[in-house]
Enzyme design. Structure first.
Site, short mmCIF file in Angstrom:
data_model
loop_
_atom_site.label_atom_id
_atom_site.label_comp_id
_atom_site.label_asym_id
_atom_site.label_seq_id
_atom_site.Cartn_x
_atom_site.Cartn_y
_atom_site.Cartn_z
N GLU A 154 60.53 8.39 10.16
CA GLU A 154 60.98 9.73 10.52
C GLU A 154 62.48 9.90 10.39
O GLU A 154 63.16 10.34 11.31
CB GLU A 154 60.52 10.07 11.96
CG GLU A 154 60.56 11.58 12.22
CD GLU A 154 59.85 11.96 13.52
OE1 GLU A 154 58.70 11.56 13.70
OE2 GLU A 154 60.45 12.68 14.32
N ARG B 96 57.17 -10.10 20.65
CA ARG B 96 57.89 -9.46 19.53
C ARG B 96 56.96 -8.97 18.41
O ARG B 96 57.37 -8.81 17.27
CB ARG B 96 58.96 -10.39 18.93
CG ARG B 96 60.04 -10.79 19.93
CD ARG B 96 61.29 -11.31 19.22
NE ARG B 96 62.29 -11.77 20.17
CZ ARG B 96 62.38 -13.04 20.59
NH1 ARG B 96 61.56 -13.94 20.12
NH2 ARG B 96 63.31 -13.37 21.46
N ARG C 149 59.13 13.29 7.61
CA ARG C 149 58.09 13.10 8.62
C ARG C 149 58.23 14.04 9.81
O ARG C 149 57.24 14.36 10.48
CB ARG C 149 58.07 11.64 9.10
CG ARG C 149 56.96 11.35 10.07
CD ARG C 149 56.74 9.86 10.27
NE ARG C 149 55.68 9.65 11.23
CZ ARG C 149 55.11 8.47 11.45
NH1 ARG C 149 55.49 7.42 10.79
NH2 ARG C 149 54.13 8.37 12.33
N HIS D 271 47.64 17.56 25.30
CA HIS D 271 48.68 17.57 24.28
C HIS D 271 48.36 18.60 23.18
O HIS D 271 49.20 19.41 22.81
CB HIS D 271 48.82 16.17 23.68
CG HIS D 271 49.76 16.10 22.52
ND1 HIS D 271 51.11 16.32 22.63
CD2 HIS D 271 49.53 15.85 21.19
CE1 HIS D 271 51.68 16.20 21.44
NE2 HIS D 271 50.75 15.91 20.55
N HIS E 99 55.59 21.01 18.27
CA HIS E 99 55.74 19.97 19.30
C HIS E 99 56.98 20.15 20.17
O HIS E 99 57.01 19.67 21.29
CB HIS E 99 55.76 18.58 18.65
CG HIS E 99 54.40 18.10 18.21
ND1 HIS E 99 53.64 18.77 17.27
CD2 HIS E 99 53.66 17.03 18.58
CE1 HIS E 99 52.50 18.12 17.08
NE2 HIS E 99 52.48 17.06 17.87
N HIS F 183 56.00 20.07 23.77
CA HIS F 183 56.46 19.05 24.71
C HIS F 183 57.07 19.69 25.96
O HIS F 183 56.94 19.17 27.06
CB HIS F 183 57.50 18.14 24.05
CG HIS F 183 56.87 17.11 23.16
ND1 HIS F 183 57.61 16.17 22.47
CD2 HIS F 183 55.58 16.85 22.86
CE1 HIS F 183 56.79 15.40 21.78
NE2 HIS F 183 55.55 15.79 21.99
N GLU G 42 45.76 20.14 15.95
CA GLU G 42 46.49 19.28 15.01
C GLU G 42 45.93 19.44 13.59
O GLU G 42 46.65 19.32 12.60
CB GLU G 42 46.43 17.81 15.45
CG GLU G 42 47.09 17.51 16.79
CD GLU G 42 48.63 17.31 16.73
OE1 GLU G 42 49.23 17.46 15.65
OE2 GLU G 42 49.22 17.03 17.81
N LYS H 183 53.18 5.49 15.10
CA LYS H 183 54.01 5.92 16.21
C LYS H 183 53.38 5.42 17.50
O LYS H 183 52.26 5.81 17.84
CB LYS H 183 54.12 7.44 16.27
CG LYS H 183 55.22 8.02 15.41
CD LYS H 183 55.48 9.45 15.83
CE LYS H 183 56.60 10.07 15.04
NZ LYS H 183 56.85 11.48 15.43
N LYS I 88 48.49 13.13 6.25
CA LYS I 88 49.37 12.33 7.10
C LYS I 88 49.80 11.06 6.38
O LYS I 88 50.96 10.65 6.47
CB LYS I 88 48.68 11.99 8.42
CG LYS I 88 49.59 11.14 9.31
CD LYS I 88 49.56 11.51 10.76
CE LYS I 88 50.68 10.81 11.51
NZ LYS I 88 50.58 10.97 12.96
N ASN J 46 55.90 17.42 13.41
CA ASN J 46 56.12 17.87 14.78
C ASN J 46 56.09 19.39 14.92
O ASN J 46 56.55 19.92 15.93
CB ASN J 46 57.46 17.32 15.29
CG ASN J 46 57.44 15.81 15.42
OD1 ASN J 46 56.49 15.24 15.96
ND2 ASN J 46 58.45 15.17 14.90
#
Lengths: 377, 377
Positions: free
Chosen positions: A235, A119, A239, A263, A246, A250, A183, A141, A225, A243
């Site tokens: 997010e 956990r 935030r 990526h 993205h 993606h 990026e 993330k 960032k 993306n």
């Protein structure tokens, strides 16, 4: 250089950026750590594993290393399971600390292992690719991929520190440098027009890995960032602008199969596509769209998207995590340096796809953007 | 009954406790939920699935149900993966809400799916066993088991609500009631001597499922758990006392194979063992140890532990999540109503094992503690 700080719900953590920082990583290890677990891949461990273990030696804490296969296709629940197996076999307790040594794949997966082992245990990010240094290692993330979508299984879980050594970029393949610079450009586009213009003026030095130029760019990206993550850790709003590119990107990654394009390459192409859609929907000027395209080309990234077929494009974009109630939401640019998140009429998306998709070589493995001896791949 | 509130880092959430609460679960669904996903097992869905779907009908939100196999042995990464597959195939977005309808296995696994699907979506706990109602559904501990240990992969991730319907306990097998009462006793032992004594006085009504008696016991347990969780959401200190009996109990479960004894049965036996060790280390009186043993027997749980062999016992306890730097840490009782967490000398642990382990029937599947028509098993 003074560390950049990221404020989160659980306190703040530092980002240390320096040439040779790897030798000083021990300074970031929590004092009450019982054992240290380096998670890396064979290539990065071969290049920097021993230096890291040497840097940790004075702490007199047991260190062991878990090597996982290299590449986006191994950022999976199966690989994660092998990490759990090793950690449980070694009876690592809750005060063990994970050190993620590698690029975004290692950072995301080691971070998710830390988020979910017993956990949640602590972890440190030691990013070795430009993309990970400017983006994926900061902000908590963590995730693994699923056959039905990238980063679909994951958690928001912050590291205790990020240690960025600029020297390690010297072994990065040119293609990876280009992907990381995508990026970098993104931060200028969404938040800082002056930084975008600085990138335009310094693109040659960036591609050539000039140390001072890189150090400035990395620090500026981390600052930007950190501001966004501190304002919106999970997010729920702001935030999402990170993306940019993205949603399209993606779809490219998923459509071609993860790892076919890097990526950052897919994101770079997605930046151009988002700019084109921004022109149609928000009036971004043709001149600004052209500047985006020119800079994407200048860093050595693709600006023409692969032809996945319109249905596949829409289907893959539909699966994006920003989708709400079946509506795809795009990060768009009213101007360079400003971003908004909103839905777009289908016909404008279709027009954008028809104008940005082309007959191109899908295989980018032979691409070289600069002359260097590349070994970290 | 007024709801009990649990305060967490992300706000607070209510626990609603009432006979017939299942018919009012729609009141707990977040207004902006896009779709609702019921996760349950075949038995519980057969008993209460339609009632729940009917209770949700007026919301006019799409509802779909994922059925996973029943039992602790299916609380695994494999089953979790089937949940991810279904959710991704259905293109559930980040505003979907999971409803965990079942006992601890369903609640832990559905909660972990919520914690990790697209880096976290909301979920509601609708516990249908006594154990889940008084313990596992409250506090945001989510997890799946690993062959090398119980609950080893998981997250702290709070639900948006807990809805407890006392009527559903009428279909609970007697053995499950006994197992749930073990956790009820635990709260008295660690935090509230008066409540422990109330349990002693009311044990017959508890075992007989008297509604008013049960409602009081469940509410008191939820209040006590809410206090502990609000003070220490992520188990960095106080919260560990909730694991009284669990270090021994987990060894029993792992040693016999998960599901051979119910979690609560193993914990009940572990309560006796923790009391015996507390006597040796902290001077808990022989009379108090006997009261613990007597109450464990009165609720129909085992008070003699299975003979796993000393090495196995220590090995399984070593793997407990409270272990730090190789040292097993036990929750112990200086007195009934007070708990501490500390290490114990090996010889006292060995003595405790030799005094509490016996030659007993391992198979408890034929155990019946009261006469009833049991169907929720």
């Amino acid at each position: 250089m003074a560390p950049v700080h990221v404020a989160t719900s659980a306190g703040q953590y530092p980002i240390h950026i320096a040439p040779g920082r790897l030798q000083h990583v021990a300074d970031s290890v929590p004092a009450n750590a019982t054992r240290l677990v380096i998670i890396s891949n064979p290539v990065v461990d071969g290049l920097y594993g021993n230096a890291l273990r040497q840097a940790l030696a004075d702490l007199n804490k047991p260190v062991f290393t878990i090597i996982v296969p290299d590449g986006e296709s191994f950022k999976s629940l199966d690989t994660l399971n092998t990490i759990y197996d090793r950690m449980l076999s070694e009876k690592l307790d809750r005060r063990a600390v994970i050190l993620a040594l590698g690029g975004g794949v290692i950072g995301d997966m080691a971070g998710f292992a830390a988020a979910t082992y017993m956990r949640g245990i602590r972890y440190m990010q030691i990013p070795t690719t430009l993309l990970a240094q400017v983006d994926s290692s900061v902000g908590g993330k963590t995730a693994v991929n699923h056959p039905l979508g990238k980063n679909m299984i994951g958690a928001f879980y912050q590291p205790v520190s990020v240690d960025i050594d600029i020297h390690v970029l010297r072994t990065l393949p040119a293609r990876e440098v280009s992907a990381g610079l995508a990026e970098v450009i993104k931060y200028g586009l969404i938040l800082d027009r002056a930084f975008f213009e600085w990138c335009e003026s310094n693109v040659a030095q960036l591609v050539a890995l000039d140390a001072d130029t890189l150090a400035y760019a990395i620090a500026r990206c981390c600052e930007l960032k950190a501001q966004v993550v501190s304002a919106d850790e999970k997010e729920t709003g702001l935030r999402a602008i990170l993306n940019l590119g993205h949603t399209f990107g993606h779809a490219i990654e998923a459509g071609l199969g993860f790892g076919t394009w890097l990526h950052g390459e897919a994101v770079a192409c997605g930046l151009v596509q988002a700019a084109v859609l921004s022109g149609k929907l928000l009036g971004l000027s043709a001149a600004d769209i052209e500047r985006v395209r020119a800079l994407v080309r200048a860093i050595g990234c693709p600006d023409i998207a692969p032809d996945l077929g319109e249905d596949s494009w829409l289907d893959f974009m539909q699966g994006d995590k920003k989708t709400e109630g079946g509506e795809i939401r795009y990060v768009l640019l009213p101007a360079i340096g400003q971003a908004v998140v909103q839905a777009a009429p289908l016909n404008l998306v279709q027009e954008t796809l028809s104008e940005t998709v082309g007959d191109i070589a899908i295989d980018r493995s032979a691409v070289q953007t600069r002359d260097m001896t590349a070994t970290q791949a």
